[in-house]
Design an enzyme around this catalytic site. Sequence first.
Site, mmCIF file in Angstrom:
data_model
loop_
_atom_site.group_PDB
_atom_site.id
_atom_site.type_symbol
_atom_site.label_atom_id
_atom_site.label_comp_id
_atom_site.label_asym_id
_atom_site.label_seq_id
_atom_site.Cartn_x
_atom_site.Cartn_y
_atom_site.Cartn_z
ATOM 1 N N CYS A 62 -50.570 49.625 78.118
ATOM 2 C CA CYS A 62 -49.367 49.650 78.945
ATOM 3 C C CYS A 62 -48.365 48.594 78.483
ATOM 4 O O CYS A 62 -47.166 48.866 78.380
ATOM 5 C CB CYS A 62 -49.738 49.424 80.407
ATOM 6 S SG CYS A 62 -48.314 49.371 81.523
ATOM 7 N N CYS A 102 -53.648 49.998 87.635
ATOM 8 C CA CYS A 102 -52.680 50.349 88.675
ATOM 9 C C CYS A 102 -52.665 51.821 89.051
ATOM 10 O O CYS A 102 -52.257 52.173 90.151
ATOM 11 C CB CYS A 102 -51.278 49.929 88.235
ATOM 12 S SG CYS A 102 -50.593 50.934 86.886
ATOM 13 N N GLY A 149 -41.795 44.512 92.853
ATOM 14 C CA GLY A 149 -41.952 44.378 94.299
ATOM 15 C C GLY A 149 -43.029 43.378 94.661
ATOM 16 O O GLY A 149 -43.442 43.275 95.818
ATOM 17 N N GLY A 158 -38.139 43.095 85.009
ATOM 18 C CA GLY A 158 -38.937 44.119 85.660
ATOM 19 C C GLY A 158 -39.299 43.685 87.072
ATOM 20 O O GLY A 158 -40.077 42.742 87.250
ATOM 21 N N GLY A 184 -43.092 39.078 84.720
ATOM 22 C CA GLY A 184 -43.773 38.001 85.437
ATOM 23 C C GLY A 184 -45.094 37.611 84.830
ATOM 24 O O GLY A 184 -45.942 37.039 85.517
#
Length: 362
Positions: A108, A207, A12, A9, A132
């Site tokens: 999530c 988020c 960015g 995943g 991560g």
Amino acid sequence: MKRKRVLVGLSGGLDSTISALLLTREGYDVIGIHLKLWTDDKAPSLTKNLPENKCCSVRDLMLARGVAKKLNMPFYVIDFREKFKKAVVDEFLEGFNMGITPNPCVECNRTVKFGFFLEKMKDLSADFVATGHYSRNEWNPKRKMWELMRGCDDTKDQSYFLYNLSQEKLAHVLFPLGNFTKQKVREIARKNGFQEFVEKRESQGVCFYPETQYFPFLERHLPKSLFQKGSIVLKKNGQHIGEHEGLPRYTVGQRAKVGGMICPLYVLGSDLSKNILYVGENEELFVDELHLKKVSFIGEELEEGSPIEIRIRHGGKPERAHIFGKNDERLIKFDKKIRAITPGQSAVFSRGELILGGGVIV
């Protein structure tokens, strides 16, 4: 031998970037995946210069695409907006509609990152998905099962959000950063030409709204009736001492600003049907037991009366307790009184570094 294929995943951000780098170096056939999540189209992003989403803005997408190009890996964008809205955002709003304080990051991880994303793994003929997260999972040959453990960096450990991963899911998940500290990850980034990610501001908090607090988001999406003023009442004697500004603005344990009181007061709970906010002194926040629903275990279920450690919030200190009950409901009895147990949040079971499971506080 055929190389193992892994979907990583790519958000960015720094952590997902270095995860992809490490997996590439280890010889995996790595495919970068950017998850397009729901954006609040009612947010005042343009007028307040706020990002449309903290973790998957257009800028983040371009950064993720650049990482994939630099590491010479295929790159795909998967549209999870509708599924994310239904599974995470709507669940979050419904929690406040019921008078509790939900934890959307847990949901999530359960339904999106290690739910829908894992389903895509099969569609792309991959063997693993990687994220991560600062957590670890390893196969224990003695117990003959996968184990989830805290990340080596205590300040960044994210195992609290992953307690409902099953054996089947853990067998197909990689956490490349689990054995690293955040400082070491930054060093790796600098040495490998990813300095811009070290300098990039780290996304924090939930988020799907741009503000630092969730109240503006709730006001945009919940019925106005939930934000009507109501009575603030001392729980110990039922005395009316003031007016609140709408129950969704308060959560258990926070300081209650009430004028004219000698002692500081704190939120103890609420009655949604009567629109009452209950407050009291700090010692009234301490209790020695809690009830859980939606309980799940990573391995075998804990036996009645088993001693465990429990965290009732992310970053919280593990507290010693015993577990009772069966099926997906449990009673937890602590060895000492615990402050500000909050309905809707998750309680996570552990023994040392090993995560055993958890549930949602009732």
